[in-house]
Design an enzyme around this catalytic site. Structure first.
Site, PDB file in Angstrom:
ATOM      1  N   ARG A  10      47.145  40.710  43.575  1.00  0.00           N
ATOM      2  CA  ARG A  10      48.507  41.253  43.531  1.00  0.00           C
ATOM      3  C   ARG A  10      49.022  41.557  44.936  1.00  0.00           C
ATOM      4  O   ARG A  10      48.327  42.194  45.733  1.00  0.00           O
ATOM      5  CB  ARG A  10      48.528  42.537  42.690  1.00  0.00           C
ATOM      6  CG  ARG A  10      49.933  43.111  42.455  1.00  0.00           C
ATOM      7  CD  ARG A  10      49.881  44.404  41.644  1.00  0.00           C
ATOM      8  NE  ARG A  10      49.127  44.247  40.410  1.00  0.00           N
ATOM      9  CZ  ARG A  10      49.605  43.747  39.286  1.00  0.00           C
ATOM     10  NH1 ARG A  10      50.852  43.308  39.241  1.00  0.00           N
ATOM     11  NH2 ARG A  10      48.855  43.658  38.212  1.00  0.00           N
ATOM     12  N   GLU A  33      44.290  34.942  39.588  1.00  0.00           N
ATOM     13  CA  GLU A  33      45.592  35.308  39.025  1.00  0.00           C
ATOM     14  C   GLU A  33      46.489  35.877  40.121  1.00  0.00           C
ATOM     15  O   GLU A  33      46.104  36.811  40.821  1.00  0.00           O
ATOM     16  CB  GLU A  33      45.356  36.352  37.925  1.00  0.00           C
ATOM     17  CG  GLU A  33      46.567  37.148  37.520  1.00  0.00           C
ATOM     18  CD  GLU A  33      46.216  38.396  36.718  1.00  0.00           C
ATOM     19  OE1 GLU A  33      47.006  39.352  36.771  1.00  0.00           O
ATOM     20  OE2 GLU A  33      45.161  38.436  36.057  1.00  0.00           O
ATOM     21  N   THR A  62      50.972  39.466  34.853  1.00  0.00           N
ATOM     22  CA  THR A  62      52.219  40.198  34.590  1.00  0.00           C
ATOM     23  C   THR A  62      53.315  39.237  34.106  1.00  0.00           C
ATOM     24  O   THR A  62      54.468  39.324  34.507  1.00  0.00           O
ATOM     25  CB  THR A  62      52.685  41.000  35.840  1.00  0.00           C
ATOM     26  OG1 THR A  62      51.547  41.559  36.500  1.00  0.00           O
ATOM     27  CG2 THR A  62      53.586  42.157  35.443  1.00  0.00           C
ATOM     28  N   LYS A 122      42.719  40.825  26.853  1.00  0.00           N
ATOM     29  CA  LYS A 122      42.585  41.643  28.053  1.00  0.00           C
ATOM     30  C   LYS A 122      42.720  43.099  27.598  1.00  0.00           C
ATOM     31  O   LYS A 122      43.812  43.528  27.219  1.00  0.00           O
ATOM     32  CB  LYS A 122      43.701  41.266  29.037  1.00  0.00           C
ATOM     33  CG  LYS A 122      43.937  42.258  30.159  1.00  0.00           C
ATOM     34  CD  LYS A 122      45.170  41.825  30.956  1.00  0.00           C
ATOM     35  CE  LYS A 122      45.633  42.913  31.904  1.00  0.00           C
ATOM     36  NZ  LYS A 122      46.796  42.491  32.703  1.00  0.00           N
ATOM     37  N   GLY A 172      41.090  43.706  40.380  1.00  0.00           N
ATOM     38  CA  GLY A 172      42.215  43.654  41.307  1.00  0.00           C
ATOM     39  C   GLY A 172      41.904  44.250  42.663  1.00  0.00           C
ATOM     40  O   GLY A 172      41.366  43.584  43.545  1.00  0.00           O
ATOM     41  N   SER A 173      42.229  45.540  42.836  1.00  0.00           N
ATOM     42  CA  SER A 173      42.151  46.163  44.164  1.00  0.00           C
ATOM     43  C   SER A 173      40.732  46.244  44.720  1.00  0.00           C
ATOM     44  O   SER A 173      40.549  46.399  45.924  1.00  0.00           O
ATOM     45  CB  SER A 173      42.783  47.559  44.131  1.00  0.00           C
ATOM     46  OG  SER A 173      42.184  48.358  43.140  1.00  0.00           O
TER      47      SER A 173
END
Length: 201
Positions: A10, A33, A62, A122, A172-173
């Site tokens: 992201r 993604e 998203t 998910k 993600g992060s």
């Protein structure tokens, strides 16, 4: 070896996406993604599809509507991940030959997603459901149904999630935050892979 991990990058920009994705792939993760709320996501997805499409499953996160599904498909993406369960988005993604991973939190959403043809589920936000929540829902899901925990799943608890019935994870992060160098991403991705292999392989 294919690991059941989706790297969520992201905030990545088209200028850096190739180097970041290469670092992720070199670590041993082959699903990437690019969330639609990143800068110019379709351009980034196009670059990834062209450069790594033969060795990685590339797509968008998203994704909230059918128009976005079509845009991702046009860019070369093959993976559609959503934070919610929208049967129209799921059915359209599958009809386009793409993988569909909608966000679900309740048994009602899970069964609606599966009825619409979802590739897998998910569980989001994973930190609110927790492994115990997954375990309870897993008891009623069809055998073979794939569930990825997203949010609240990481190296410290991969095994706990796996024991509760998680097949994989969206990370993600813990792999990428805006502004990270490719070297930093590779180091973090390698740590995730090592923890995953220790807990699940």
């Amino acid at each position: 070896m294919t690991r059941s991990i989706i790297a969520i990058i992201r905030g990545v920009t088209p200028e850096e996406v190739e180097a970041v994705a290469a670092a992720v792939l070199e670590s041993g993760i082959d699903k990437i993604e690019v969330p639609m709320n990143s800068p110019d996501p379709l351009k980034s997805i196009g670059i990834l599809a062209k450069t790594f499409g033969d060795k990685a499953l590339v797509g968008a996160g998203t994704v909230l509507n059918v128009a976005q599904v079509d845009a991702v498909k046009s860019a070369g993406g093959q993976l559609i991940v959503s934070p919610n369960c929208d049967p129209e988005v799921i059915a359209h993604s599958v009809a386009q030959g793409m993988e569909s991973w909608p966000g679900v939190f309740t048994p009602t959403e899970a069964f609606a997603a599966l009825k619409a043809g979802a590739t897998g589920l998910k569980l989001f936000p994973g930190n609110m459901a927790g492994p115990d929540g997954l375990k309870a829902v897993r008891a009623v899901l069809p055998k073979g149904c794939q569930v990825y925990a997203v949010g609240g799943a990481g190296p410290e608890n991969f095994k706990e999630w796996a024991d509760a019935g998680a097949n994989g994870f969206g990370i993600g992060s813990a792999i990428y935050k805006s502004g990270m160098t490719a070297a930093e991403v590779r180091s973090k991705a390698e740590a995730i892979v090592a923890a995953y292999d220790e807990a699940l392989v």
